[in-house]
Design a protein around this motif. Structure first.
Motif, PDB file in Angstrom:
ATOM      1  N   LYS A 153       0.824  -1.213   0.000  1.00 30.36           N
ATOM      2  CA  LYS A 153       0.000   0.000   0.000  1.00 30.36           C
ATOM      3  C   LYS A 153       0.858   1.264   0.000  1.00 30.36           C
ATOM      4  CE  LYS A 153      -3.926  -2.047   2.517  1.00 30.36           C
ATOM      5  NZ  LYS A 153      -3.321  -3.123   3.338  1.00 30.36           N
ATOM      6  N   HIS A 154       2.012   1.227   0.684  1.00 31.51           N
ATOM      7  CA  HIS A 154       2.830   2.445   0.751  1.00 31.51           C
ATOM      8  C   HIS A 154       3.590   2.707  -0.541  1.00 31.51           C
ATOM      9  CE1 HIS A 154       5.784  -0.659   1.987  1.00 31.51           C
ATOM     10  NE2 HIS A 154       6.691   0.152   1.454  1.00 31.51           N
ATOM     11  N   GLU A 155       3.476   1.796  -1.498  1.00 29.37           N
ATOM     12  CA  GLU A 155       4.165   1.983  -2.783  1.00 29.37           C
ATOM     13  C   GLU A 155       3.209   2.409  -3.893  1.00 29.37           C
ATOM     14  OE1 GLU A 155       6.090  -1.744  -3.418  1.00 29.37           O
ATOM     15  OE2 GLU A 155       7.760  -1.296  -2.046  1.00 29.37           O
ATOM     16  N   ARG A 156       1.952   2.672  -3.562  1.00 33.58           N
ATOM     17  CA  ARG A 156       0.985   3.111  -4.566  1.00 33.58           C
ATOM     18  C   ARG A 156       0.066   4.142  -3.926  1.00 33.58           C
ATOM     19  NH1 ARG A 156      -1.149  -2.062  -2.996  1.00 33.58           N
ATOM     20  NH2 ARG A 156      -3.306  -1.895  -2.265  1.00 33.58           N
ATOM     21  N   PRO A 157      -0.575   4.982  -4.715  1.00 33.24           N
ATOM     22  CA  PRO A 157      -1.478   5.991  -4.151  1.00 33.24           C
ATOM     23  C   PRO A 157      -2.678   5.335  -3.456  1.00 33.24           C
ATOM     24  CG  PRO A 157      -0.895   6.528  -6.424  1.00 33.24           C
ATOM     25  CD  PRO A 157      -0.421   5.130  -6.179  1.00 33.24           C
ATOM     26  N   ASP A 214       2.303   7.522   3.161  1.00 37.37           N
ATOM     27  CA  ASP A 214       2.010   8.936   3.399  1.00 37.37           C
ATOM     28  C   ASP A 214       0.512   9.204   3.266  1.00 37.37           C
ATOM     29  OD1 ASP A 214       4.731   9.334   3.667  1.00 37.37           O
ATOM     30  OD2 ASP A 214       5.004  10.090   1.618  1.00 37.37           O
ATOM     31  N   ASP A 215      -0.124   8.547   2.293  1.00 34.55           N
ATOM     32  CA  ASP A 215      -1.552   8.779   2.052  1.00 34.55           C
ATOM     33  C   ASP A 215      -2.404   8.277   3.211  1.00 34.55           C
ATOM     34  OD1 ASP A 215      -0.977   9.899  -0.388  1.00 34.55           O
ATOM     35  OD2 ASP A 215      -1.348   8.063  -1.528  1.00 34.55           O
ATOM     36  N   ILE A 216      -2.080   7.106   3.749  1.00 39.34           N
ATOM     37  CA  ILE A 216      -2.872   6.558   4.852  1.00 39.34           C
ATOM     38  C   ILE A 216      -2.672   7.388   6.111  1.00 39.34           C
ATOM     39  CG2 ILE A 216      -3.186   4.551   6.354  1.00 39.34           C
ATOM     40  CD1 ILE A 216      -2.566   2.789   3.951  1.00 39.34           C
ATOM     41  N   ARG A 217      -1.447   7.826   6.366  1.00 40.40           N
ATOM     42  CA  ARG A 217      -1.223   8.695   7.527  1.00 40.40           C
ATOM     43  C   ARG A 217      -1.995   9.998   7.384  1.00 40.40           C
ATOM     44  NH1 ARG A 217       4.058   7.566   6.561  1.00 40.40           N
ATOM     45  NH2 ARG A 217       4.541   9.763   6.163  1.00 40.40           N
ATOM     46  N   LEU A 219      -4.835  10.404   5.712  1.00 41.64           N
ATOM     47  CA  LEU A 219      -6.246  10.095   5.962  1.00 41.64           C
ATOM     48  C   LEU A 219      -6.525  10.078   7.461  1.00 41.64           C
ATOM     49  CD1 LEU A 219      -6.899   7.257   3.345  1.00 41.64           C
ATOM     50  CD2 LEU A 219      -7.892   9.558   3.325  1.00 41.64           C
ATOM     51  N   TYR A 220      -5.590   9.505   8.221  1.00 43.78           N
ATOM     52  CA  TYR A 220      -5.744   9.440   9.672  1.00 43.78           C
ATOM     53  C   TYR A 220      -5.679  10.838  10.295  1.00 43.78           C
ATOM     54  CZ  TYR A 220      -4.563   8.193  14.528  1.00 43.78           C
ATOM     55  OH  TYR A 220      -4.524   8.078  15.898  1.00 43.78           O
ATOM     56  N   SER A 221      -4.665  11.604   9.952  1.00 43.58           N
ATOM     57  CA  SER A 221      -4.500  12.928  10.560  1.00 43.58           C
ATOM     58  C   SER A 221      -5.611  13.885  10.133  1.00 43.58           C
ATOM     59  CB  SER A 221      -3.124  13.509  10.214  1.00 43.58           C
ATOM     60  OG  SER A 221      -2.958  13.657   8.808  1.00 43.58           O
ATOM     61  N   ASP A 222      -6.043  13.811   8.882  1.00 46.68           N
ATOM     62  CA  ASP A 222      -7.140  14.665   8.434  1.00 46.68           C
ATOM     63  C   ASP A 222      -8.417  14.364   9.206  1.00 46.68           C
ATOM     64  OD1 ASP A 222      -5.521  15.910   6.617  1.00 46.68           O
ATOM     65  OD2 ASP A 222      -6.354  14.925   4.844  1.00 46.68           O
ATOM     66  N   THR A 223      -8.651  13.090   9.483  1.00 47.65           N
ATOM     67  CA  THR A 223      -9.855  12.716  10.226  1.00 47.65           C
ATOM     68  C   THR A 223      -9.730  13.130  11.681  1.00 47.65           C
ATOM     69  OG1 THR A 223     -10.052  10.810   8.731  1.00 47.65           O
ATOM     70  CG2 THR A 223     -11.490  10.846  10.635  1.00 47.65           C
ATOM     71  N   LEU A 224      -8.533  13.050  12.248  1.00 51.58           N
ATOM     72  CA  LEU A 224      -8.318  13.562  13.607  1.00 51.58           C
ATOM     73  C   LEU A 224      -8.636  15.053  13.675  1.00 51.58           C
ATOM     74  CD1 LEU A 224      -4.972  11.870  14.749  1.00 51.58           C
ATOM     75  CD2 LEU A 224      -7.295  11.244  15.404  1.00 51.58           C
ATOM     76  N   ASP A 225      -8.222  15.805  12.667  1.00 55.92           N
ATOM     77  CA  ASP A 225      -8.519  17.236  12.629  1.00 55.92           C
ATOM     78  C   ASP A 225     -10.030  17.487  12.673  1.00 55.92           C
ATOM     79  OD1 ASP A 225      -5.844  17.933  12.505  1.00 55.92           O
ATOM     80  OD2 ASP A 225      -5.815  18.073  10.313  1.00 55.92           O
ATOM     81  N   PRO A 240       9.511   9.593   9.319  1.00 55.56           N
ATOM     82  CA  PRO A 240       8.383  10.237  10.001  1.00 55.56           C
ATOM     83  C   PRO A 240       7.104   9.411   9.864  1.00 55.56           C
ATOM     84  CG  PRO A 240       8.663  11.224   7.849  1.00 55.56           C
ATOM     85  CD  PRO A 240       9.711  10.145   7.962  1.00 55.56           C
ATOM     86  N   PHE A 241       7.148   8.172  10.347  1.00 54.94           N
ATOM     87  CA  PHE A 241       6.038   7.264  10.130  1.00 54.94           C
ATOM     88  C   PHE A 241       5.038   7.247  11.287  1.00 54.94           C
ATOM     89  CE2 PHE A 241       9.101   4.513   7.432  1.00 54.94           C
ATOM     90  CZ  PHE A 241       8.899   5.359   6.350  1.00 54.94           C
ATOM     91  N   ASN A 242       5.316   7.986  12.361  1.00 54.01           N
ATOM     92  CA  ASN A 242       4.482   7.914  13.561  1.00 54.01           C
ATOM     93  C   ASN A 242       3.670   9.184  13.764  1.00 54.01           C
ATOM     94  OD1 ASN A 242       5.640   5.328  14.610  1.00 54.01           O
ATOM     95  ND2 ASN A 242       7.498   6.576  14.708  1.00 54.01           N
ATOM     96  N   ILE A 243       2.404   9.020  14.091  1.00 58.03           N
ATOM     97  CA  ILE A 243       1.550  10.142  14.483  1.00 58.03           C
ATOM     98  C   ILE A 243       1.177   9.930  15.945  1.00 58.03           C
ATOM     99  CG2 ILE A 243      -0.702  11.237  14.164  1.00 58.03           C
ATOM    100  CD1 ILE A 243      -0.471  10.648  11.203  1.00 58.03           C
TER     101      ILE A 243
END
Length: 262
Positions: A153-157, A214-217, A219-225, A240-243
């Protein structure tokens, strides 16, 4: 192997449609009983008269109702620990979510969500080393999880379709819970503080989410916002893989809606 021409098959179908039994048709036409049964099955299938349970419907193809909170949670699990695969010996692809044996409650929640999203399909668990794969077969997996593709997943959009984003916007906490239950954790950190000249130990709760995509992170951070949770990126080495969610008010929100895995 004896081959039977189209004329013999047509006569068999005519007799079967008129009410003649399979065994009698086989005797009259000197055709094996299994062949007659197969011809009858194919004829019924073409006319939509096959006995048994009808083909499962799809929310995207057929307009079947979708349990949106369950789907938001399952989508989060899929983006973390799920994958879709189709083996050559199987006609239908399968969705598998890996759930650690140390979290039986998570395993139950995953199975319940999967069954709610696919109410007409059987959900099972497949044992593996240190975990169980919660699994369902469906020819409509591509419809409900269009993020599937070759490679990691981290190798494709990874981009949500508009209809998926609408569901996530309507049920953000379920989506966050799925992501945390897959690639996140709730831990207790500690530090020391100097109080009145004496160094004392201080403990605090922290949520972590770790994913290479990067895309999944995002999605997570945008939803947290959207739900008012403050977060920051923490690095493991240069990556920078950790939120992290550590502020007291934000942790309280996460505890109210997520809590520790069990």
């Amino acid at each position: 192997m004896q081959l039977h021409g189209p004329e013999v098959r047509r006569k068999a179908i005519d007799l079967l449609r008129s009410g003649v039994s399979n065994a009698e048709v086989a005797r009259r036409l000197k055709v094996p009983l299994g062949t007659v049964s197969y011809w009858l099955h194919v004829d019924r299938s073409k006319r939509g008269e096959c006995p048994g349970r009808p083909n499962p419907k799809c929310p995207r193809c057929d307009g079947r109702a979708l349990d949106e909170p369950a789907y938001a949670y399952l989508l989060g699990l899929y983006l973390g620990d799920g994958h879709i695969i189709q083996y050559s010996q199987h006609r239908v692809p399968s969705l598998m979510i890996a759930c650690g044996n140390v979290w039986p409650g998570l395993m139950d929640a995953c199975q319940a969500a999967m069954q709610a999203v696919f109410p007409d399909n059987s959900v099972c668990r497949v044992r593996s080393t240190g975990c169980q794969n919660v699994k369902v077969y469906s020819k409509h997996l591509w419809c409900l999880f269009p993020q599937h593709g070759p490679g990691y997943k981290h190798e494709r959009p990874i981009v949500l379709e508009p209809w998926q984003q609408r569901i996530v916007d309507a049920h953000p906490w379920e989506f966050i819970r799925g992501l945390v239950h897959s690639d996140g954790c709730r831990i207790i950190n500690w530090t020391t503080r100097l109080v009145a000249g004496e160094r004392k130990r201080y403990e605090y709760v922290r949520y972590f989410f770790t994913n290479k995509s990067d895309d999944i992170r995002k999605l997570y951070s945008d939803t947290l916002d959207k739900v008012g949770v403050e977060w920051k990126v923490t690095r493991r080495g240069r990556d920078p893989f950790n939120i992290s969610v550590a502020r007291k008010a934000s942790v309280a929100l996460m505890d109210a809606h997520i809590g520790p895995k069990h």
